[in-house]
Design an enzyme around this catalytic site. Structure first.
Site, mmCIF file in Angstrom:
data_model
loop_
_atom_site.group_PDB
_atom_site.id
_atom_site.type_symbol
_atom_site.label_atom_id
_atom_site.label_comp_id
_atom_site.label_asym_id
_atom_site.label_seq_id
_atom_site.Cartn_x
_atom_site.Cartn_y
_atom_site.Cartn_z
ATOM 1 C CD GLU A 1 -63.743 19.941 17.476
ATOM 2 O OE1 GLU A 1 -63.692 20.989 18.142
ATOM 3 O OE2 GLU A 1 -62.761 19.468 16.876
ATOM 4 C CD GLU B 1 -60.433 24.609 24.810
ATOM 5 O OE1 GLU B 1 -59.288 24.170 24.587
ATOM 6 O OE2 GLU B 1 -60.720 25.815 24.851
ATOM 7 C CG ASN C 1 -64.879 31.931 16.014
ATOM 8 O OD1 ASN C 1 -65.143 32.367 14.900
ATOM 9 N ND2 ASN C 1 -63.835 31.159 16.240
#
Length: 196
Positions: free
Chosen positions: A47, A56, A94
């Protein structure tokens, strides 16, 4: 284990976060505990690019990670909830849920995940220990309950990677898991449970 690790990710931050989740790598026999640690390390390796990236890397893909239909909306902005941390926490839902569970206001301040390494590790362990994601079980339960490494992939990114969606990504995760189990001196488990 992470030769190119970004100095943001510290061992002290990880152990601080682990103190909040004592069942992590603390459930079951020694083999199970080592497999869980290896599975977690393999998934965060994948990840975060080997604990290199805090956010990201494809800014063009950040887009709208906000479900504006939630009663709390998008107070930090439509594109503020992109992936951050070792498991790349994303979406306002989230950030809200993780923040509530951890006693932090991540909905209004999602950048805490990229500014405080303990918070980044806490969000990763929160997801690992409490969320089923695209799967039917938490990643923790997948390993401690005998579901195997493949179920951790399904939990974290199964909607995009499982069921033939992206076999190269699944294989990369499996190979990382096998590296980490070897480093920890434990067999990876039944071959049939390694993929999703």
């Amino acid at each position: 284990m992470f030769p190119n690790r970004n100095s943001f990710y510290t061992y002290a931050g990880l152990t601080d976060a682990m103190a909040k989740f004592p069942a992590f790598a603390g459930t079951g026999d020694e083999v199970t505990r080592k497999r869980e640690l290896a599975a977690f390390l393999a998934n965060i390796d994948h990840e975060s690019g080997g604990l290199v990236h805090i956010e990201e890397i494809n800014r063009a893909a950040w887009g709208n990670y906000c479900d504006a239909g939630q009663p709390y909306g998008c107070p930090a902005g439509q594109s503020a909830y992109h992936g951050r941390g070792p498991i790349q926490l994303s979406w306002n839902t989230n950030y809200k849920a993780a923040g509530d569970a951890l006693g932090l206001d991540l909905l209004n301040n999602p950048d805490l995940v990229r500014e405080d390494d303990s918070v980044a590790w806490q969000t990763a362990l929160w997801f690992w220990m409490t969320q089923s994601g695209a799967g039917t079980t938490t990643a923790h339960s997948a390993i401690t309950g005998g579901g195997g490494f493949g179920e951790t992939i399904r939990t974290i990114n199964g909607a995009l990677e499982c069921g033939g969606g992206n076999p190269a990504q699944v294989q990369a995760r499996v190979e990382a898991y096998q590296r980490f189990t070897a480093a920890l001196g434990v067999e990876p488990g039944d071959e049939s449970t390694l993929t999703c």
